[in-house]
Each structure stands twice: as structure tokens, then as C-alpha cells.
Scaffold this motif. Structure first.
Motif, short mmCIF file in Angstrom:
data_model
loop_
_atom_site.label_atom_id
_atom_site.label_comp_id
_atom_site.label_asym_id
_atom_site.label_seq_id
_atom_site.Cartn_x
_atom_site.Cartn_y
_atom_site.Cartn_z
N TYR A 69 5.96 1.17 -2.20
CA TYR A 69 7.07 1.67 -2.85
C TYR A 69 7.75 2.24 -2.22
O TYR A 69 9.15 2.45 -1.77
CB TYR A 69 7.43 2.22 -4.27
CG TYR A 69 8.51 2.90 -4.43
CD1 TYR A 69 9.22 2.57 -5.17
CD2 TYR A 69 8.29 4.53 -4.98
CE1 TYR A 69 10.43 3.45 -5.91
CE2 TYR A 69 9.81 5.51 -4.77
CZ TYR A 69 10.62 4.55 -5.93
OH TYR A 69 11.66 5.18 -6.01
N LYS A 73 5.98 -2.61 -10.05
CA LYS A 73 7.81 -2.79 -10.67
C LYS A 73 7.69 -2.16 -11.89
O LYS A 73 9.33 -1.54 -11.22
CB LYS A 73 7.73 -4.31 -11.61
CG LYS A 73 8.55 -4.56 -12.79
CD LYS A 73 7.65 -6.44 -13.07
CE LYS A 73 9.35 -6.55 -14.27
NZ LYS A 73 9.20 -5.90 -14.68
N SER A 103 12.66 4.23 -11.61
CA SER A 103 13.67 5.41 -10.95
C SER A 103 15.26 4.28 -10.96
O SER A 103 15.92 5.59 -10.36
CB SER A 103 13.27 5.01 -8.78
OG SER A 103 13.58 3.65 -8.54
N GLN A 104 15.03 4.14 -11.24
CA GLN A 104 16.85 3.40 -11.65
C GLN A 104 17.03 4.24 -13.37
O GLN A 104 18.54 2.68 -13.39
CB GLN A 104 16.79 2.07 -11.34
CG GLN A 104 16.25 1.08 -9.68
CD GLN A 104 15.94 -0.78 -9.70
OE1 GLN A 104 15.76 -0.86 -10.86
NE2 GLN A 104 16.45 -0.66 -8.56
N THR A 109 9.36 0.82 -9.80
CA THR A 109 11.12 0.60 -9.02
C THR A 109 12.29 0.37 -10.20
O THR A 109 13.09 1.91 -10.05
CB THR A 109 11.14 -0.37 -8.89
OG1 THR A 109 10.05 -0.57 -7.18
CG2 THR A 109 12.22 -1.12 -8.20
#
Length: 368
Positions: free
Chosen positions: A310, A23, A29-30, A26
């Protein structure tokens, strides 16, 4: 039932840690800020070394400094001479700069440096460099945090030795990822460090390597000894995961258990001592050491499993570095056992050791 001296995480707890890690990965990465750094290292196109030219690769790790004199041969580096020495504690900027003066060869004007600390990567004068974000592994780096590492070395060499050199710098995990290109395509490579410290890195694309600083991951329940070790460390509240699993700290968990339970065993000075205890020692002492390796391996497997989920690749090659992973008591086997418990088996994940991967990776920096 007697409470074990080293309580282990259950499979369900480890699966939850895996979910938390994935989590955060992710989200990072954003662009969401959390305990994972997700530092993007953009590899510049400019080549610093001509074919046939002599240059140098240096690696500064948790406890070891390596130094290689290299010669460019096409797109690869020929290592002419390789030396290794114990690394002093880098407590100040002055100690670091003196170390670099000692290591830089008089025949080399271009240096590729692998620096095993959290760096904010920048492109400076068409080459990769890094700003030191914080210290780790008991290296306090006073006066160096917030400084651009390569630029600091270049300026010091001009001032003290009247030498003009060019240096390109990357985190050791970035260099480990780069070394994996001799094994596989960039999309299938993960660099993993489980030694004095712990970290992971990946290619985001062919020209971008991400350093996760995964040892700083904090969304897990700390152990009782881990809480004490963190409190007494040089950087309390930071690198929580690393303090539970890595070689810089595992023997300290052992010592605390021995002291808290008034056990008649000598205290240890390093995790290499812990390797020996796990292999051959009085039964209770050996049981404690082996349980510490197992607990560490379970946490590392949780991160590896999260990375596999991932990446969404059918097969991943983890280029692994670190004495703990390769020499800790049954460590690699324990990691693989936990991965099977997580449903990842067969050849989905393979672990590869590349000799002198740190030097191979740092030698690639001036060639990119």
C-alpha cells in the motif's frame, strides 16, 4: 496422516489475507466503510508547553500504565522521572478517572496521554483529543464509551481536586508513529503493535497520523478456537484478527486445544506462560505453543506485507512495540521468514524497537 492440533494457514491462504487487507486499506483510505477504521488524527499547530516547562506524559496500554514527568527542551522532551505500574481492568468510567487522579502529578498542569483504545480523534480547544469508540482487550469501559477522554479527565480533576489541567490524547498507535520521527522521515514510518493487542498506524502526511485499528480486520477465515474465543469474549464479533494473533488471546487458544484433546498439561494464565512452554516443556505441549506463535506470525506478516504494498515505498521502517513481537518464541524471525515467502526480502522492511516509544510519543503530543 494425523491432523495437527494447530493447523497453520498455507502460504496461498496468507497471500489471500494480504490481498484482502490491502483491498480494505485502499477502500478505507477513500472513505469506504469496512473493518479498518482509518482514523485520521490531525496534529494541531498549537504548542501547549513552553521551553523549560514541566509537564507529564502518561500511557495506558493493555496491561501497563507508564507515567513520566517531562521537561521541554527545545523541540524534544527530557524525561525527569519514569514510573510504571500494572493496569487494572478498566471496567467502568469511575475506575478510569480514579486511575488518572492517581497518575497525574501535582506539579504538572499539561498532560500528554497515550490511550490504547479505539478513539475517534477530534481537535478540542486547539489540542488533539479522542472520543472512545469501543472497548478492547477485556476492558469494558462502561460509562466511558462515546465520551471525549481528555475532556472527561479535565472535568473530573476540576470537580474532585479543584485543579485546572490541560490534557491532549491520542491512541497508542498514533503515539508510536510519532516516536518514529527520531528514526526516519514520516513517509517511511509505520507503527506496529503486536503485544496484548495488535494495531498499525501511518503518517498520511506530515500533519496527519492514521490509526487503522488493524486488529479489527475481519476478512480472514477464523480458526476453530478463534471462533470459540470470540464468542466468549467481552466484544463478540469485534477485533477478529486480534483474537487470532495477540497476547491477550493466544494462551486461550492453547487452553482450548488442551481441553478439547484431553491432554495432561496444566492450563495457562497468560501468554507469558505460553512463552515458557514454547521454550521448554514436554514435546507435545511445546509443539502446540510453537505452532500458535508461528500461526500468529504468519497473519501479522500478511498485514505487514499488505502495508508495504500500500505504501509503495522502497524501504519502510516499522517501529514495533509489544512483548509478543520481541519476546514470543522466534516471533520476529518467523515474521521475516513469511515476508520472504511473500517476496519481500533484503532491507525493504526493517523492524526497530525504541525504548519507551509510548512515553516518547505521548511526550510529543503537547509539543506539536
Amino acid at each position: 496422516m494425523k491432523t495437527p492440533l494447530i493447523p497453520l494457514y498455507t502460504t496461498d491462504e496468507l497471500k489471500k489475507i494480504r490481498e484482502n487487507f490491502m483491498k480494505e486499506l485502499t477502500e478505507a483510505s477513500q472513505g469506504t466503510t469496512n473493518s479498518l477504521a482509518f482514523l485520521k488524527n490531525t496534529l494541531p499547530l498549537h504548542e501547549m508547553v513552553k521551553d523549560g516547562e514541566i509537564y507529564q506524559a502518561i500511557t495506558i496500554g493493555g496491561t501497563i500504565c507508564k507515567n513520566a514527568l517531562c521537561k521541554r527542551n527545545g523541540k524534544s522532551a527530557e524525561i525527569i522521572e519514569l514510573r510504571q505500574t500494572n493496569l487494572p481492568l478498566i471496567t467502568t468510567r469511575g475506575i478510569f478517572l480514579e486511575l488518572m487522579r492517581q497518575q497525574i502529578d501535582q506539579h504538572a498542569n499539561v498532560i500528554g496521554l497515550s490511550f490504547a483504545f479505539p478513539l475517534n480523534p477530534i481537535v478540542r480547544q486547539e489540542r488533539l483529543d479522542g472520543i472512545l469508540l469501543k472497548s478492547t482487550k477485556e476492558h469494558t469501559c462502561e460509562g466511558l464509551i462515546g465520551k471525549t477522554i481528555g475532556e472527561e479527565v479535565e472535568q473530573d480533576m476540576r470537580t474532585t481536586l479543584q485543579r485546572n489541567i490541560k490534557i491532549t490524547v491520542a491512541n497508542d498507535t498514533v503515539c508510536l508513529v510519532l516516536s518514529g520521527l527520531i528514526q526516519a522521515d514520516s513517509s517511511a514510518i509505520v507503527g506496529g503493535i503486536v503485544g496484548t493487542g495488535t494495531n498499525m498506524g501511518i503518517f498520511l502526511d506530515e500533519k496527519t497520523v492514521v490509526n487503522l485499528e488493524s486488529g479489527n480486520f475481519s476478512d480472514l477465515k477464523q480458526t476453530a478456537t478463534g471462533i470459540l474465543i470470540d464468542k466468549d469474549s467481552a466484544n463478540p464479533g469485534s477485533h477478529i484478527f486480534e483474537k487470532e494473533v495477540s497476547g491477550a488471546y493466544l494462551y486461550k487458544h492453547y487452553n482450548l486445544v488442551v481441553q478439547q484433546n484431553h491432554l495432561p498439561f496444566p492450563l495457562l494464565n497468560s501468554s507469558e506462560d505460553l512463552f515458557n512452554v514454547a521454550a521448554d516443556a514436554p514435546q507435545e505441549s511445546m509443539t502446540i505453543a510453537r505452532a500458535l506463535f508461528k500461526r500468529s506470525a504468519g497473519l501479522v506478516a500478511a498485514q505487514i506485507s499488505g502495508m508495504y504494498d500500500y505504501k509503495k515505498q522502497p524501504k519502510l521502517i516499522f517501529i514495533m512495540e509489544g512483548t509478543l513481537f520481541w519476546s514470543g518464541y522466534e516471533y520476529k524471525q518467523l515474521v521475516e521468514d513469511y515476508l520472504r515467502e511473500f517476496g519481500i526480502g533484503g532491507d525493504a522492511i526493517s523492524f526497530v524497537k525504541i525504548n519507551n516509544s509510548d512515553i516518547i510519543g505521548s511526550s510529543q503530543l503537547p509539543l506539536i
